[in-house]
Enzyme design. Sequence first.
Site, PDB file in Angstrom:
ATOM      1  CE1 TYR A 152      -3.668  -2.639   0.496  1.00 30.83           C
ATOM      2  CE2 TYR A 152      -4.727  -0.508   0.984  1.00 30.83           C
ATOM      3  CZ  TYR A 152      -4.918  -1.911   0.725  1.00 30.83           C
ATOM      4  OH  TYR A 152      -5.900  -2.455   0.446  1.00 30.83           O
ATOM      5  CE  LYS A 200       1.447 -17.628  -3.385  1.00 37.28           C
ATOM      6  NZ  LYS A 200       0.399 -18.610  -3.528  1.00 37.28           N
ATOM      7  CG  ASP A 232      -2.393 -20.173  -1.808  1.00 38.58           C
ATOM      8  OD1 ASP A 232      -1.843 -20.024  -0.949  1.00 38.58           O
ATOM      9  OD2 ASP A 232      -2.059 -20.710  -3.010  1.00 38.58           O
ATOM     10  CG  ASP A 256      -7.971  -4.754   1.555  1.00 35.57           C
ATOM     11  OD1 ASP A 256      -9.089  -4.150   1.972  1.00 35.57           O
ATOM     12  OD2 ASP A 256      -7.954  -4.871   0.232  1.00 35.57           O
ATOM     13  CG  ASP A 260     -13.629  -7.027   2.066  1.00 34.89           C
ATOM     14  OD1 ASP A 260     -13.516  -6.233   3.073  1.00 34.89           O
ATOM     15  OD2 ASP A 260     -14.279  -6.569   0.923  1.00 34.89           O
TER      16      ASP A 260
END
Length: 369
Positions: A152, A200, A232, A256, A260
């Site tokens: 970000y 990751k 993942d 982020d 959700d």
Amino acid sequence: MPLGFSMKEMKDNKRILVLPGDGIGPEVCKEATTILELVNEIHSLNLSFSEALVGGSAYEATGEPLPQDTLKAARESDAILLGAVGGPKWDELDYQYRPERALLGLRSELDLFANFRPAILSKYLTSSSSLKANKVENLDLLIIRELTGGIYFGEPRGRTEGKKEAFNTMIYNQDEIERIGRVAFEAAQKRNKNLCSVDKANVLEVSVLWREVITELSKEYPDVRLSHMLVDNAAMQLVREPKQFDVIVTGNLFGDILSDIAAMMTGSIGMLPSASLNSENKGMYEPVHGSAPDIAGKGLANPLATILSAAMMLRYSFGLDKPATQIEMAIDKTLEQGFRTYDLEGSEEQKLGTREIGQKVIDNLQNLK
Ligand code: IPM
Ligand code: MG
């Protein structure tokens, strides 16, 4: 870090800056501040309130999504309650003028690096979840997202001259990973002592470092069980068996996305609060949902995530556990009584608008006294 309070801090005036923002932001903030004013009165908490412009509405008024006056007011406050920013009206603006810039600016200017996103499913909303009841019953997980670093904010970012190419940089250093790691280990210690770090590391060098630093740090917290999971797989596991998680800690971008996913398990994103804290417990509190321009101004929005965010403010920034718990109990009571907003499943006769459900929470809060 979080939750160390001196007596002096407890007695002092607590300055709350309200940033209603865009879309449904003002409506949901109104309900939350009404409730804060009520608990202020009941418990003599010494809260004071002021308001400033942020997001698209600030851009309209001043040409900036995060005006200097707002930033100054934010620095001078002890906690911030933010509604939402953004809307189609401002989608075409240059990056620096977009309403979201205000959010990112506040996060980074105030160093609000620790983002708490709890996903708690009220027992009265089990059937609203997108997952089967037995998978989500009594779900209570906490996502801790690093909020001021990673892709970000990484430099360089931009466009390559002369061709259609763009780039961002994902970067984390040891200090940044360590400080969010500590927050997460400490949060896990207060819960079920189960921390899953998501990265990751099979592809990204940043994640290899992330894993190294978190693993090293875990030696200081032998009572917490640490596991690592690739992002993942974590996305899959959240949907497959969400109750395996207690606390998840992860970087800005993965947090982020995962928050959700977790949001939908609680029935509606309209139920999810969040807190973004700096190292002195100063925080910005906001619902996880956005500005919902399609229903803005109609009195239909669910204010419960914002009210829950206000409760988090009392607990995390001011150490006021009792009034925070009472607000949460009043919301639970409202749901138990069958009242629902339009985003939640339920019988049509018991659907209420923003103001009406806010009033039910107030009534229940007053009956708790
Ligand atoms: C969030 C939002 C923001 C983010 C946007 C609006 C900049 O999606 O708080 O999760 O990506 O952090
Ligand atoms: Mg998001």
